[in-house]
Design a protein around this motif. Structure first.
Motif, PDB file in Angstrom:
ATOM      1  N   PRO A   1       0.804  -1.243   0.000  1.00  0.00           N
ATOM      2  CA  PRO A   1       0.000   0.000   0.000  1.00  0.00           C
ATOM      3  C   PRO A   1       0.830   1.283   0.000  1.00  0.00           C
ATOM      4  CG  PRO A   1      -0.805  -1.551   1.660  1.00  0.00           C
ATOM      5  CD  PRO A   1       0.529  -2.045   1.205  1.00  0.00           C
ATOM      6  N   GLU A   2       2.139   1.183   0.202  1.00  0.00           N
ATOM      7  CA  GLU A   2       2.969   2.376   0.295  1.00  0.00           C
ATOM      8  C   GLU A   2       3.335   2.901  -1.089  1.00  0.00           C
ATOM      9  OE1 GLU A   2       3.649   3.972   3.106  1.00  0.00           O
ATOM     10  OE2 GLU A   2       2.431   2.467   4.156  1.00  0.00           O
TER      11      GLU A   2
ATOM     12  N   MET B   1      -6.570  12.117   1.073  1.00  0.00           N
ATOM     13  CA  MET B   1      -5.847  12.451   2.292  1.00  0.00           C
ATOM     14  C   MET B   1      -4.533  13.130   1.943  1.00  0.00           C
ATOM     15  SD  MET B   1      -6.499   8.996   4.577  1.00  0.00           S
ATOM     16  CE  MET B   1      -5.704   9.725   6.015  1.00  0.00           C
ATOM     17  N   ALA B   2      -4.072  13.978   2.828  1.00  0.00           N
ATOM     18  CA  ALA B   2      -2.800  14.669   2.616  1.00  0.00           C
ATOM     19  C   ALA B   2      -1.667  13.648   2.574  1.00  0.00           C
ATOM     20  CB  ALA B   2      -2.565  15.678   3.729  1.00  0.00           C
TER      21      ALA B   2
ATOM     22  N   THR C   1      -0.787   9.718   4.789  1.00  0.00           N
ATOM     23  CA  THR C   1      -0.822   8.375   4.215  1.00  0.00           C
ATOM     24  C   THR C   1       0.558   7.743   4.175  1.00  0.00           C
ATOM     25  OG1 THR C   1      -0.610   9.304   1.981  1.00  0.00           O
ATOM     26  CG2 THR C   1      -2.835   8.905   2.806  1.00  0.00           C
ATOM     27  N   THR C   2       1.503   8.355   4.850  1.00  0.00           N
ATOM     28  CA  THR C   2       2.842   7.778   4.952  1.00  0.00           C
ATOM     29  C   THR C   2       2.869   6.760   6.083  1.00  0.00           C
ATOM     30  OG1 THR C   2       3.825   9.837   4.168  1.00  0.00           O
ATOM     31  CG2 THR C   2       5.282   8.286   5.304  1.00  0.00           C
ATOM     32  N   ASP C   3       3.379   5.570   5.788  1.00  0.00           N
ATOM     33  CA  ASP C   3       3.482   4.495   6.778  1.00  0.00           C
ATOM     34  C   ASP C   3       2.108   4.149   7.358  1.00  0.00           C
ATOM     35  OD1 ASP C   3       4.529   2.553   8.394  1.00  0.00           O
ATOM     36  OD2 ASP C   3       5.278   3.938   9.922  1.00  0.00           O
ATOM     37  N   LEU C   4       1.235   3.654   6.512  1.00  0.00           N
ATOM     38  CA  LEU C   4      -0.095   3.234   6.966  1.00  0.00           C
ATOM     39  C   LEU C   4       0.005   2.141   8.025  1.00  0.00           C
ATOM     40  CD1 LEU C   4      -1.964   3.046   3.524  1.00  0.00           C
ATOM     41  CD2 LEU C   4      -1.964   4.930   5.175  1.00  0.00           C
ATOM     42  N   TRP C   5       0.979   1.271   7.854  1.00  0.00           N
ATOM     43  CA  TRP C   5       1.170   0.185   8.810  1.00  0.00           C
ATOM     44  C   TRP C   5       1.529   0.749  10.194  1.00  0.00           C
ATOM     45  CZ3 TRP C   5       0.792  -5.105   9.042  1.00  0.00           C
ATOM     46  CH2 TRP C   5       1.469  -5.746  10.070  1.00  0.00           C
TER      47      TRP C   5
ATOM     48  N   LEU D   1      -6.424   3.116   9.571  1.00  0.00           N
ATOM     49  CA  LEU D   1      -6.204   3.392   8.151  1.00  0.00           C
ATOM     50  C   LEU D   1      -6.162   2.111   7.333  1.00  0.00           C
ATOM     51  CD1 LEU D   1      -3.574   6.291   8.253  1.00  0.00           C
ATOM     52  CD2 LEU D   1      -6.010   6.438   7.729  1.00  0.00           C
ATOM     53  N   LEU D   2      -5.569   1.059   7.882  1.00  0.00           N
ATOM     54  CA  LEU D   2      -5.531  -0.209   7.150  1.00  0.00           C
ATOM     55  C   LEU D   2      -6.939  -0.765   6.931  1.00  0.00           C
ATOM     56  CD1 LEU D   2      -2.444  -2.128   8.624  1.00  0.00           C
ATOM     57  CD2 LEU D   2      -2.698  -1.104   6.356  1.00  0.00           C
ATOM     58  N   GLU D   3      -7.819  -0.547   7.880  1.00  0.00           N
ATOM     59  CA  GLU D   3      -9.193  -1.026   7.718  1.00  0.00           C
ATOM     60  C   GLU D   3      -9.977  -0.193   6.708  1.00  0.00           C
ATOM     61  OE1 GLU D   3     -10.669  -2.837  11.858  1.00  0.00           O
ATOM     62  OE2 GLU D   3      -9.755  -0.856  12.069  1.00  0.00           O
TER      63      GLU D   3
END
Length: 500
Positions: free
Chosen positions: A238-239, A250-251, A255-259, A279-281
């Motif tokens: 996703p990255e 989203m800015a 959304t950096t490092d969703l994990w 965010l992952l969900e």
């Protein structure tokens, strides 16, 4: 009547009954009518019983006594409404792409599959009655005609997960299922191990009668190796530079490092539906390689490097199915929850249709519908479990298909047993798999308890083929909209979805 008061309407109507001669006439008429009714009752009682018609009941069953007639609605039929479970309400048109939100309760007056209006004539014809679900899907399949696929999509979208009769289960093959031959010599055992797969000679591959080019491979992964692909789909793929639905609204810094932003929240997550989603969900899709765009399709300028580990896995599976030289050039990852579905669509945007479409599933199970070249052809329903692989090639490459329902693990546990074992510590030399920590897997396992991940890989261009000249665009195209993938009760109608 009181003196001085004018007679009312009711009194004026009854006034003639006070006249003796009229009362006598009325009594004679009443006695005659009563005599006729009594005589008809006696004749019916003395008559012999009528023979039971052959259409009463089903084969081998005695005729059932007729139930008291229920109140009829418009059209003279009884309205039989299926009970909706949470998340089981589908749209009026299944072509709208997904989203994922709790579904609305069933509205009176709206007609869905599972909601039928049947009169006496339909019962005489042997149409399925409520309480006999094993016949309902078969009857819908026989009906054919316009939107046959949509009728069955809605039927399985609302179906009780405990009753899956009529759905093909490749773990117990039979009927139209047959064993499919693979190209064992095309993939060495060492290359299979490097991709986390069993030797091809041990794979269980099946085909379906009437669907040439369709191959179903029942979980060929080595124990513990599915975990690598689950982690990649949640932590790495996703990255950026890959594209996901969260990047659209989203800015960039959010959304950096969703994990990293989601792992603690997922690890602590309880069973309450009121808890905020991580965010992952909120992930719905991720595109890889040539990034598919729902308006401009594929573009030469909208491309990022395809993940090397996933490319290697795809090449081995394709070679085992007889497609040596397959190039993994584009991928779309779908992230499903129990209230998600995938609308009816055909994957036809690739310029090279001679190469197969590969589909990998992980996590919870689902119902997959495979139809024909037209939506008027009724589809075949089948189950997909964690680790299963589907290959659509040849005639089956351009068939309509959909995912109407995500189902809980049939084993009754939070996760399928094939995900319980960890990745082995002694990976073969050159393996594309990577070990993950126990903490990372705890996050993945928590996510998969209510979710399913699907990876679809395809080759866009044939060897030496190029994209045609693009007129009126800058070649970059627009990214797909957030709602253009997963279906929920709030989504509007969109263009047909892609992938399975």
């Amino acid at each position: 009547m009181w003196p001085g008061r004018r007679a009312g309407t009711h009194e004026r109507q009854l006034a003639p009954l006070h006249r003796p001669e009229l009362r006598e006439v009325l009594l004679q008429l009443l006695c005659g009518k009563t005599h006729q009714v009594t005589r008809a009752r006696r004749l019916r009682a003395a008559a012999p019983p009528l023979p039971t018609p052959a259409c009463a009941g089903t084969r081998g069953e005695a005729a059932q006594p007729r139930r008291p007639q229920q109140r009829r609605g418009m059209g003279g039929g009884r309205r039989l409404t299926a009970r909706h479970r949470p998340g089981n309400l589908s749209h009026e048109d299944v072509e709208e792409p997904p989203g994922a939100a709790p579904d609305r309760p069933h509205r009176a007056g709206r007609r869905h599959v599972g909601t039928a209006v049947r009169g006496r004539d339909e019962e005489r014809e042997g149409r399925p009655r409520p309480g006999r679900p094993e016949m309902a899907a078969a009857a819908l399949t026989r009906e054919g005609g316009e939107d046959a696929f949509r009728r069955l999509f809605r039927f399985y979208r609302q179906r009780d997960a405990s009753d899956l009769r009529g759905v093909v289960d490749f773990s117990a093959p039979g009927g139209q299922v047959f064993r499919s031959q693979l190209s064992i010599s095309s993939v060495s055992d060492q290359d299979a191990y490097r991709a986390g797969l069993q030797p091809v000679s041990q794979w269980k591959a099946y085909g379906l009668s009437g669907y040439p080019g369709f191959i179903f491979i029942a979980n060929p992964f080595l124990p513990g190796c599915q975990r690598h692909w689950v982690k990649q789909c949640l932590k790495l793929y996703p990255e950026k530079p890959n594209v996901c639905n969260l990047h659209l609204h989203m800015a960039p810094e959010k959304t950096t490092d969703l994990w990293g932003q989601s792992k603690e929240q997922l690890r602590r997550k309880g069973s309450s539906k009121r808890e905020p989603r991580s965010l992952l969900e909120k992930l719905r899709w991720v595109t890889l390689g040539y990034h598919y765009n729902w308006d401009t399709k594929y573009s030469a300028n909208h491309h990022t490097p395809f993940p090397s580990d996933l490319a290697f896995l795809s090449e081995q599976v394709a070679a085992a199915c007889g497609f040596r030289g397959f190039q993994a050039q584009a991928g779309i990852l779908n992230y499903y929850h129990f209230d998600s579905s995938l609308g009816i669509h055909v994957d036809e945007s690739e310029l090279d249709h001679s190469r197969p479409l590969l589909s990998f599933s992980f996590g919870q199970s689902s119902i997959f519908l495979l139809g024909g070249l037209k939506r008027e052809e009724a589809p075949t329903a089948m189950l997909m479990h964690s680790g299963d692989i589907m290959v659509m090639s040849g005639f089956s490459r351009l068939l309509y298909h959909a995912v109407p329902r995500v189902l809980p693990n049939p084993e009754g546990t939070a996760l399928p047993s094939c995900l319980h074992q960890a990745l082995p510590s002694d990976l073969p030399a050159g393996s594309v798999l990577e070990h993950s920590s126990d903490e990372d897997w705890q996050v993945c396992a928590k996510y998969l308890q209510s979710s399913r991940i699907n990876m679809t890989i395809r080759q866009v261009l044939a060897e030496g083929q190029k994209f045609p000249e693009e007129s009126g665009t800058n070649g970059k195209g627009q990214a797909p909209s957030e709602d253009s993938y997963h279906e929920n009760s709030k989504a509007k109608r969109h263009k047909p979805n892609r992938v399975s």
